[in-house]
Design an enzyme around this catalytic site. Structure first.
Site, mmCIF file in Angstrom:
data_model
loop_
_atom_site.group_PDB
_atom_site.id
_atom_site.type_symbol
_atom_site.label_atom_id
_atom_site.label_comp_id
_atom_site.label_asym_id
_atom_site.label_seq_id
_atom_site.Cartn_x
_atom_site.Cartn_y
_atom_site.Cartn_z
ATOM 1 N N LYS A 54 1.147 -1.016 0.176
ATOM 2 C CA LYS A 54 0.110 0.092 0.020
ATOM 3 C C LYS A 54 0.903 1.366 -0.154
ATOM 4 O O LYS A 54 0.636 2.174 -0.760
ATOM 5 C CB LYS A 54 -0.954 -0.149 1.041
ATOM 6 C CG LYS A 54 -1.858 -1.026 1.196
ATOM 7 C CD LYS A 54 -2.759 -1.346 2.498
ATOM 8 C CE LYS A 54 -3.900 -2.431 2.173
ATOM 9 N NZ LYS A 54 -4.406 -2.815 3.094
ATOM 10 N N GLN A 98 -4.620 -1.562 9.681
ATOM 11 C CA GLN A 98 -4.598 -2.977 8.822
ATOM 12 C C GLN A 98 -4.978 -3.999 9.881
ATOM 13 O O GLN A 98 -4.756 -4.156 11.061
ATOM 14 C CB GLN A 98 -2.957 -3.201 8.559
ATOM 15 C CG GLN A 98 -2.897 -4.598 7.815
ATOM 16 C CD GLN A 98 -3.465 -4.641 6.460
ATOM 17 O OE1 GLN A 98 -3.450 -3.522 5.960
ATOM 18 N NE2 GLN A 98 -3.971 -5.572 5.883
ATOM 19 N N ASP A 121 -10.916 3.017 4.342
ATOM 20 C CA ASP A 121 -11.185 1.381 4.064
ATOM 21 C C ASP A 121 -12.966 1.377 4.240
ATOM 22 O O ASP A 121 -13.203 0.225 3.784
ATOM 23 C CB ASP A 121 -10.820 0.675 5.450
ATOM 24 C CG ASP A 121 -9.706 -0.058 5.312
ATOM 25 O OD1 ASP A 121 -9.521 -0.431 4.008
ATOM 26 O OD2 ASP A 121 -8.969 -0.392 6.089
HETATM 27 N N1 GUN Z 1 -7.114 -6.816 5.960
HETATM 28 C C1 GUN Z 1 -7.459 -7.607 4.867
HETATM 29 N N2 GUN Z 1 -8.031 -6.797 4.025
HETATM 30 C C2 GUN Z 1 -7.931 -5.494 4.318
HETATM 31 C C3 GUN Z 1 -8.552 -4.309 4.076
HETATM 32 O O1 GUN Z 1 -8.994 -4.206 3.094
HETATM 33 N N3 GUN Z 1 -8.176 -2.968 4.913
HETATM 34 C C4 GUN Z 1 -7.619 -3.463 6.133
HETATM 35 N N4 GUN Z 1 -7.284 -2.126 6.823
HETATM 36 N N5 GUN Z 1 -7.145 -4.485 6.631
HETATM 37 C C5 GUN Z 1 -7.318 -5.470 5.749
#
Ligand code: GUN
Length: 294
Positions: A54, A98, A121
């Site tokens: 990311k 995350q 998110d």
């Molecule tokens: N863990 C798995 N997929 C995601 C996501 O799209 N965002 C976040 N923050 N954590 C994740």
């Protein structure tokens, strides 16, 4: 690649290019660069890889990336304090915590604390609630479901009145996916690991979103001819011929499904690349919202 195979890599590149242009335009017109804060707690290797990816994509698109890595024994208070600081930081447009968090931390309480306007998110309960309700729109749509919708759109699927099956009911994918398809006027059936006769539901499905996390659970014989299959699953399957001893496969058996489907995403190279691309699009949108308030 034949047209039947939905090329997630190419479509994700198209989304990234749109974001790259949007960021450049914002910098030119407003002398402002969007910023994304990533928060990683603990040492989970998969999570660390995702977060790095990311951050790297931010840099490629001209988005400022601020990385925060907290130790595995971080307290709830310390994590919520960091979120509060990021909420107040005018250089931060988007906040991404995350998931999953270490077990001792309360995920719901943390997500509740994120400023709605920075919830890139789309996991804040208010954003999810707006997604569920008729006539309301969330500020942000969760990235993986948003990516699936973009793949369907790019494939030219008409969702109005279509029978859609969502396999899986996670907060991150299955649930928001079902709500998005419903908003797009599809008739939605949610199936999951306890569904008694999955094949009976799949026989009606014009669209299948598979997000159940079970290796090649859906096989071609279960599908209706012409169905559009979006496979969100990323599972490790033993493969002695592969360098690591395994290869990545989806929730759908690609080889048998592609003979029946009208269009299908591969794993890898389907939904995977879309998630981060949509996160970048959400971050640009957060910066636009931020600028409109300044
Ligand atoms: N863990 C798995 N997929 C995601 C996501 O799209 N965002 C976040 N923050 N954590 C994740």
């Amino acid at each position: 690649m034949s047209e039947k195979i939905i090329d997630g890599k190419a479509i994700a590149e198209k989304v990234r290019e749109e974001v790259r242009l949007g960021v450049a335009q914002m910098q030119q017109e407003h002398n402002y660069v969007p910023g994304l804060a990533t928060v990683l707690v603990g040492e989970d290797t998969a999570s660390a890889t995702y977060v790095r990816s990311k951050q790297r994509t931010c840099e490629q698109l001209g988005i400022r990336s601020l990385g925060y890595h907290l130790p595995a024994d971080t307290t709830q208070e310390a994590l919520e304090q960091l979120v509060a600081e990021l909420n107040a930081n005018p250089e931060v447009d988007g906040i991404l915590v995350q998931l999953p968090l270490p077990k001792h931390l309360n995920e719901e309480a943390v997500l509740n604390k994120i400023d709605l306007a920075k919830d890139v998110d789309g996991f804040h309960p208010v954003n999810i609630g707006r997604l569920a309700m008729k006539g309301r729109d969330p500020l942000f749509i969760p990235c993986t479901p948003a990516g699936c919708m973009r793949l369907l759109e790019e494939t030219g699927v008409n969702l109005k009145g279509a029978e859609a099956v969502v396999l899986g009911r996670s907060n991150i994918v299955g649930l928001p996916m079902a709500m998005l398809l419903q908003k797009a006027d599809a008739t939605v059936t949610i199936c999951h690991s306890r569904t008694k006769d999955l094949k009976a539901h799949l026989q009606r499905a014009d669209v299948l979103i598979a997000a159940v996390g079970r290796t090649e659970m859906v096989t071609g014989d279960m599908l209706k001819p012409g169905v559009v299959v979006i496979d969100v699953g990323i599972n490790q399957k033993d493969d002695p011929t592969a360098k690591r001893g395994y290869r990545l496969v989806g929730d759908v058996d690609f080889e048998s499904a592609k003979e029946v489907a009208g269009a299908i995403t591969p794993v890898p190279g389907g939904v995977g690349p879309m998630t981060i691309a949509m996160l970048m699009a959400n971050t640009l949108r957060a910066a636009e919202i931020g600028l409109s308030k300044k």
